[in-house]
Design an enzyme around this catalytic site. Sequence first.
Site, PDB file in Angstrom:
ATOM      1  N   ASP A 237       0.755  -1.220  -0.297  1.00  0.00           N
ATOM      2  CA  ASP A 237      -0.100   0.218  -0.079  1.00  0.00           C
ATOM      3  C   ASP A 237       0.855   1.366   0.122  1.00  0.00           C
ATOM      4  O   ASP A 237       0.338   2.257   0.286  1.00  0.00           O
ATOM      5  CB  ASP A 237      -1.083   0.001   1.382  1.00  0.00           C
TER       6      ASP A 237
ATOM      7  N   ASP B 189      -7.494  -3.812  -4.914  1.00  0.00           N
ATOM      8  CA  ASP B 189      -6.998  -2.772  -4.287  1.00  0.00           C
ATOM      9  C   ASP B 189      -5.489  -2.244  -4.919  1.00  0.00           C
ATOM     10  O   ASP B 189      -4.999  -0.913  -4.895  1.00  0.00           O
ATOM     11  CB  ASP B 189      -7.054  -2.848  -2.642  1.00  0.00           C
TER      12      ASP B 189
END
Length: 404
Positions: A127, A185
């Site tokens: 991330d 994601d």
Amino acid sequence: MKTQFTNLFIKKFTKYQPFLLLAILIATASSCTTEKALDNNLDTTLNLASKQYSYLMRKLPEGKYPKTYNAKNDKLETSGSGWWCSGFYPGTLLYLNEVIPNDALKNEADRVLEDLKKEQYNTSTHDLGFMMYCSFGNAYRLNPKPEYEEVLMNSAKSLASRFNKTVGCIKSWDSPGDNYLVIIDNMMNLELLFWATKHSGDSTYYKIAVTHANTTMKNHFRKDYSSYHVVNYNVNDGSVKKKRTAQGASDESAWARGQAWGLYGYTVMYRETKEKKYLDQAVHIAEFILNNPNLPKDKIPYWDFNAPGIPNTLRDSSAGAIMASALLELQNYVDAEKSERYLKTAQTMLTTLTSSEYLAEEGTNGGFILKHGVGHIPENTEVDVPLTYGDYYLVEALLRYKNR
């Protein structure tokens, strides 16, 4: 026979023409009213957002990052810099200061960036795009300082270290054995890699991003262009072991924020590569969302398009904000008919999100901007609460709309 048919058509059309014209006029008036309302409230909403984040920053303990707010006990929930959402808070501060200059918000962003920069060496998470590009990427865009560039390049190197050639993807979650987990994601983290190639001249990052996007396009999407949340690959040969969900209603459901990540991610892929297959993919995802019978008229999706209990289940304002921002970019790349449709849908989404139903009043909601975000219903965490990424993508969408 042809002449008879033509005459009949003209007769029928003439008969119903007043009603058709009335319908067109009503639709046009409704669209104009939505656009006008949004335009009129745009600066007011951004001013409110700026005041909310001024309030939020005064409540935030030093060294902590906002996650959400629990209204029941008036508690601000926070994290450390290693949490995947850590970049959204400084990113939102920078966006707000960009449109409404505010020394206090700018100083707060600088303070947080100084703490966050240590995550440039974090190789334990996929991330880093969220964490470092939403923060330092915006900081560099506004003020291209060498130290920001260094942080971003190191972040890209850390992210690239999680790429596996056999699988053809960047690993999302670490797991034991031969499991190699990739979530939709992760498409949002590729923008950092494109930036790295532009600024270093090293095509390695570009190639990783393209390979990851191609593998994801092949394995994450169903025939209707809805997306699975998680694909589990075999790390030894790259074969798919299982397709499932973590945060959606079921393995075969369309988790709303997952669809938003895909829409946004493939729009970025087209912007950065100009390859038509990525534009086609983004359009297919957009059409799945916009044509879905379970998409409400106000265009803010339920937390899952196949959630049990529709229409008596929760919406996800964060998914709506991400979709609106993505559509405002995607409408620049498509034909006139789709462009108009995507723009109007984004307008409706933003009009809804800036209504009293979703927009917090000043001094409430813990300082967050949006209400009614949904994090992880299967684990009963962050359910019907404000979320930092909801705020970030709402402000981004508002700025895109304002500057379109």
